[in-house]
Design a protein around this motif. Structure first.
Motif, PDB file in Angstrom:
ATOM      1  N   VAL A   1      66.917  94.411  77.002  1.00  0.00           N
ATOM      2  CA  VAL A   1      65.679  94.656  77.735  1.00  0.00           C
ATOM      3  C   VAL A   1      64.598  93.701  77.225  1.00  0.00           C
ATOM      4  O   VAL A   1      64.519  93.426  76.026  1.00  0.00           O
TER       5      VAL A   1
ATOM      6  N   TYR B   1      65.171  93.752  83.302  1.00  0.00           N
ATOM      7  CA  TYR B   1      64.261  94.881  83.453  1.00  0.00           C
ATOM      8  C   TYR B   1      64.632  95.727  84.667  1.00  0.00           C
ATOM      9  O   TYR B   1      64.615  96.962  84.608  1.00  0.00           O
TER      10      TYR B   1
ATOM     11  N   TYR C   1      63.875 102.295  80.207  1.00  0.00           N
ATOM     12  CA  TYR C   1      63.036 101.516  79.280  1.00  0.00           C
ATOM     13  C   TYR C   1      62.160 102.464  78.470  1.00  0.00           C
ATOM     14  O   TYR C   1      61.484 103.336  79.024  1.00  0.00           O
TER      15      TYR C   1
END
Length: 319
Positions: free
Chosen positions: A262, A304, A311
């Motif tokens: 990420v 993402y 996240y």
């Protein structure tokens, strides 16, 4: 210095995503397996993040954390629930005294690499004792620099294959199967060796069934890390596993290592990107440039978009 004194394990973003994937998968599997009747064994360190998830999300009441004796008083102080037992000693000793007469979820979460004999020895020990329908996960450092370049007498080794054989013995790969060991493939080679070692230990224990490997991840917050895991199954539990919707449909599970990466983003950047998701089309650099006023690499946008729902969010709370 102990690793927990240098790293807050609850704040590593890629590790956090991995943990969320694993426990969302376990929640999905819980429609077929009553994990609330299981025991959970792991290495909670001082944060016990996975223990909280095991208790809250899976309803597990019996939880045991292996912690080296010199650090166990601090771990005992920091345990979030009184039903977490802190075993003061090496994981190997804890594994030996554990009652394996009930199914278990075990996460051996090491920060060392295979140069520590405990990684392969503890994994095999659990595999030789654990009941069918139980789950074992093992996390290990996959930095290639941990492969020794000299033998025990200080003489240079001819190859990385020899280095691996020195630390993991018969579990090391053959040169016929993996001609080269390099930065691009070492994490996959290590995962293959560890998975086969677990399969072999379970098979040699003489019990029915096999090890089904599907909780496999590769990430890097600082050091490259791999997690390999799966379920030990007999005929009955294998049928239940194969019929489970999460096992059949999840994009995050399978026999190969699933890469987790990420991008580091500010809270405001995340909000702006979230406003563009979900989307049937890829996020595009030019579109993001118009919205944010600066460019993010396409690889960051792709990563993402893949993990935005997982996240982690961090913030300071004044108590």
């Amino acid at each position: 210095m102990a690793s927990f004194e240098a790293i807050n394990y609850s704040l590593r973003p890629n590790k956090c995503v991995e943990r969320k994937i694993i426990f969302e998968t376990l929640v999905g599997l819980s429609s077929s397996f009553d994990f609330s009747t299981y025991q959970y064994l792991g290495m909670g360190s001082m944060w016990f993040v996975d223990f909280v998830l095991a208790h809250k999300n899976l309803g597990i009441e019996e939880l045991v954390s292996f912690e080296l004796e010199e650090y166990s008083p601090r771990a005992l102080f920091n345990r979030p629930y009184k039903n977490i037992q802190v075993f003061p000693g090496a994981a190997a000793a804890g594994i030996e005294v554990t009652n394996w007469n009930k199914p278990a979820i075990v996460w051996l979460d090491y920060d060392c690499g295979p140069e520590n004999p405990a990684v392969f020895e503890d994994s095999a020990s659990v595999a030789s004792k654990i009941l069918p329908a139980s789950i074992l996960m093992v996390t290990v450092n996959a930095h290639m620099g941990r492969i020794p370049t000299k033998d025990q007498d200080g003489n240079p080794l001819k190859s990385r294959h020899e280095g691996l054989r020195q630390i993991i013995g018969d579990a090391a790969p053959s040169e016929e199967e993996f001609q080269h060991i390099n930065l691009k493939n070492y994490h996959n080679i290590l995962a293959t060796c560890l998975t086969r070692h677990i399969e072999r230990a379970y098979r040699l224990s003489g019990r029915e069934g096999k090890f089904v490997s599907f909780l496999n991840y590769y990430y890097k917050d600082n050091a490259p890390m791999i997690t390999i895991g799966g379920m030990f199954v007999d005929e009955r539990s294998e049928a239940k596993l194969n019929q489970n919707k999460c096992f059949a449909n999840s994009e995050y599970i399978g026999p190969a290592l699933y890469p987790i990466q990420v991008p580091p983003l500010t809270h405001r950047e995340r909000i702006s990107l979230d406003a563009l998701l979900p989307s049937s089309e890829k996020l595009k650099e030019d579109d993001v440039l118009k919205k944010l006023g600066f460019r993010l690499d396409q690889s960051q946008l792709d990563d993402y978009a893949k993990f935005y729902k997982l996240y982690p969010s961090y913030g300071e709370v004044v108590l």
